[in-house]
Design an enzyme around this catalytic site. Sequence first.
Site, PDB file in Angstrom:
ATOM      1  CG  ASP A   9      -1.107   4.837  -5.103  1.00 47.68           C
ATOM      2  OD1 ASP A   9      -0.801   5.708  -4.169  1.00 47.68           O
ATOM      3  OD2 ASP A   9      -1.225   3.596  -4.680  1.00 47.68           O
ATOM      4  CG  ASP A  11       4.671   3.151  -2.872  1.00 46.03           C
ATOM      5  OD1 ASP A  11       5.521   2.831  -3.669  1.00 46.03           O
ATOM      6  OD2 ASP A  11       4.666   4.105  -2.018  1.00 46.03           O
ATOM      7  CG  ASP A  17       3.463  -1.089  -0.770  1.00 39.29           C
ATOM      8  OD1 ASP A  17       4.362  -0.388  -0.368  1.00 39.29           O
ATOM      9  OD2 ASP A  17       2.530  -1.004   0.053  1.00 39.29           O
ATOM     10  CG  ASP A  23      17.790   0.550  -2.599  1.00 47.65           C
ATOM     11  OD1 ASP A  23      18.175   1.031  -3.636  1.00 47.65           O
ATOM     12  OD2 ASP A  23      18.245  -0.559  -2.086  1.00 47.65           O
ATOM     13  CG  ASN A  52      -0.960   9.538   1.377  1.00 47.78           C
ATOM     14  OD1 ASN A  52      -1.037  10.428   0.984  1.00 47.78           O
ATOM     15  ND2 ASN A  52      -1.914   8.956   1.837  1.00 47.78           N
ATOM     16  CB  SER A  54       3.304   8.288   6.545  1.00 48.19           C
ATOM     17  OG  SER A  54       3.247   6.784   6.415  1.00 48.19           O
TER      18      SER A  54
END
Length: 173
Positions: A9, A11, A17, A23, A52, A54
């Site tokens: 994964d 983040d 995170d 950026d 993900n 979103s």
Amino acid sequence: MPPRAVLFDRDGTLVHDVPYNGDPALVRLVPDARAAVDAVRAAGLATGVVSNQSGIARGLLTVDQVRAVNTRTDTLLGGLDTWRFCPHGPADGCRCRKPEPGLVRQACADLGVPPQDTVLIGDIGADVAAAQAAGAHPVLVPTPVTRPAEVAAAPVVATTLTEAVRWVFALLR
């Protein structure tokens, strides 16, 4: 079969995170991310990221911004073999957004490795569920956002990325 690929994964697992980060200058690796990815590569295993995103569906990020952050992360990590992200929101009903298996299956197809020969390392229950739904092996590395129930339900829990990679290597023996 021993693992042939490790997916991560992004983040909270590889990078700190920053919610809806678009950026690349804000990308900061977690302390042992580079060493963990280097060790996986040195063992001859394929590597990839499934994430993900979103913020795209929510109008907070563009695809180009996500790609720029991914490129910066990839550079800091020395290059991974595949990057897959889901641009959909939680209510979109797609098959790629974790906890669905789509991202894991896509990344495995990119790598030419079946899911059952793949480990997914992530920081929340959706990562574990996506791995399980795809037939891959999950390893949870909890962070402050990981819920206690997610930790309790995970089949494998590691305190750091380094420990997670040691677990992968134990499967190679």
